[in-house]
Scaffold this motif. Structure first.
Motif, PDB file in Angstrom:
ATOM      1  N   ALA A 163       0.840  -1.195   0.000  1.00  0.00           N
ATOM      2  CA  ALA A 163       0.000   0.000   0.000  1.00  0.00           C
ATOM      3  C   ALA A 163       0.875   1.245   0.000  1.00  0.00           C
ATOM      4  O   ALA A 163       1.823   1.351   0.773  1.00  0.00           O
ATOM      5  CB  ALA A 163      -0.910   0.012   1.217  1.00  0.00           C
ATOM      6  N   LEU A 164       0.547   2.175  -0.875  1.00  0.00           N
ATOM      7  CA  LEU A 164       1.240   3.460  -0.977  1.00  0.00           C
ATOM      8  C   LEU A 164       0.320   4.542  -0.420  1.00  0.00           C
ATOM      9  O   LEU A 164      -0.869   4.581  -0.756  1.00  0.00           O
ATOM     10  CB  LEU A 164       1.585   3.774  -2.436  1.00  0.00           C
ATOM     11  CG  LEU A 164       2.118   5.182  -2.731  1.00  0.00           C
ATOM     12  CD1 LEU A 164       3.472   5.393  -2.051  1.00  0.00           C
ATOM     13  CD2 LEU A 164       2.220   5.401  -4.223  1.00  0.00           C
ATOM     14  N   ASP A 165       0.865   5.405   0.420  1.00  0.00           N
ATOM     15  CA  ASP A 165       0.117   6.532   0.974  1.00  0.00           C
ATOM     16  C   ASP A 165       0.919   7.809   0.813  1.00  0.00           C
ATOM     17  O   ASP A 165       2.102   7.846   1.176  1.00  0.00           O
ATOM     18  CB  ASP A 165      -0.166   6.332   2.472  1.00  0.00           C
ATOM     19  CG  ASP A 165      -1.346   5.422   2.721  1.00  0.00           C
ATOM     20  OD1 ASP A 165      -2.458   5.780   2.313  1.00  0.00           O
ATOM     21  OD2 ASP A 165      -1.136   4.354   3.330  1.00  0.00           O
ATOM     22  N   LEU A 166       0.275   8.837   0.273  1.00  0.00           N
ATOM     23  CA  LEU A 166       0.860  10.172   0.208  1.00  0.00           C
ATOM     24  C   LEU A 166      -0.124  11.132   0.875  1.00  0.00           C
ATOM     25  O   LEU A 166      -1.306  11.158   0.524  1.00  0.00           O
ATOM     26  CB  LEU A 166       1.094  10.623  -1.235  1.00  0.00           C
ATOM     27  CG  LEU A 166       2.044   9.798  -2.096  1.00  0.00           C
ATOM     28  CD1 LEU A 166       2.109  10.371  -3.508  1.00  0.00           C
ATOM     29  CD2 LEU A 166       3.422   9.749  -1.477  1.00  0.00           C
ATOM     30  N   ALA A 167       0.352  11.915   1.822  1.00  0.00           N
ATOM     31  CA  ALA A 167      -0.466  12.937   2.482  1.00  0.00           C
ATOM     32  C   ALA A 167       0.075  14.291   2.049  1.00  0.00           C
ATOM     33  O   ALA A 167       1.259  14.582   2.222  1.00  0.00           O
ATOM     34  CB  ALA A 167      -0.397  12.784   3.989  1.00  0.00           C
TER      35      ALA A 167
END
Length: 188
Positions: free
Chosen positions: A92-96
């Motif tokens: 899973a990739l997350d960018l905030a």
């Protein structure tokens, strides 16, 4: 020696409700004066969060043989404040991200049920809207979601992964982010 009173006990002053209220007002004014005085001469440092280089994370993911969707470029004034990649069974990739006007925008990519991702990232009360066609390199049709709190989401399936762009940013800014997504290889 003389005594203060004829009974042989020390004298006491008279207490009254008015005196109690007066002393409490004086005490409150003294505390407020101290707070104002300290506030006048205090320098509060401004906090500027670190700007994360998400492109180096994308390069390392691509070197592992995966093809994540990521923004080719962020809109003016935007920056990534947090980026993570979970290498578990379901990567899973997350960018905030923070927008130029301090709204939140996020990108989450995972092989997960869309309904669960919408509940988690957009809101449990989110409703699906009409799909939209956006000029994106990763998908042309995007499902839309909104919740009563003002959060929005755009979702599409890309290479067997669910890509969800979401946040409190205005819809047109989220659409600009969606249109900037790509899976093009980056140079290390």
């Amino acid at each position: 020696m003389s005594e203060a009173s004829g009974t042989g006990q020390p004298s006491r002053y008279q207490r009254s409700f008015g005196g109690l209220v007066g002393s409490m007002i004086v005490l409150v004014l003294v505390v407020l004066g101290i707070v104002v005085f300290r506030g006048t001469f205090r320098n509060t440092p401004e906090y500027e969060p670190d700007h994360v280089d998400y492109r180096s994370l994308v390069v390392s993911i691509q070197q592992a043989g995966l093809t994540p969707a990521y923004p080719a470029a962020l809109p003016d004034g935007w920056y990534v404040k947090d980026a993570s990649f979970d290498t578990g069974e379901r990567p899973a990739l997350d960018l905030a991200m923070t927008t130029a006007d301090d709204h939140f925008a996020g990108l989450h990519e995972e092989d997960e049920d869309l309904a669960e991702l919408v509940d988690t990232y957009v809101g449990t009360d989110a409703t699906e809207g009409e799909p939209v066609a956006l000029d994106s390199a990763v998908a042309s049709r995007w499902r839309t979601f909104s919740d009563p709190g003002g959060d929005h989401g755009y979702a599409a399936e890309v290479s067997g992964q669910t890509v969800l762009v979401y946040g409190s940013a205005p819809q047109d800014e989220l659409e600009t982010l969606v249109e900037s997504l790509t899976t093009a290889p980056l140079k290390p």
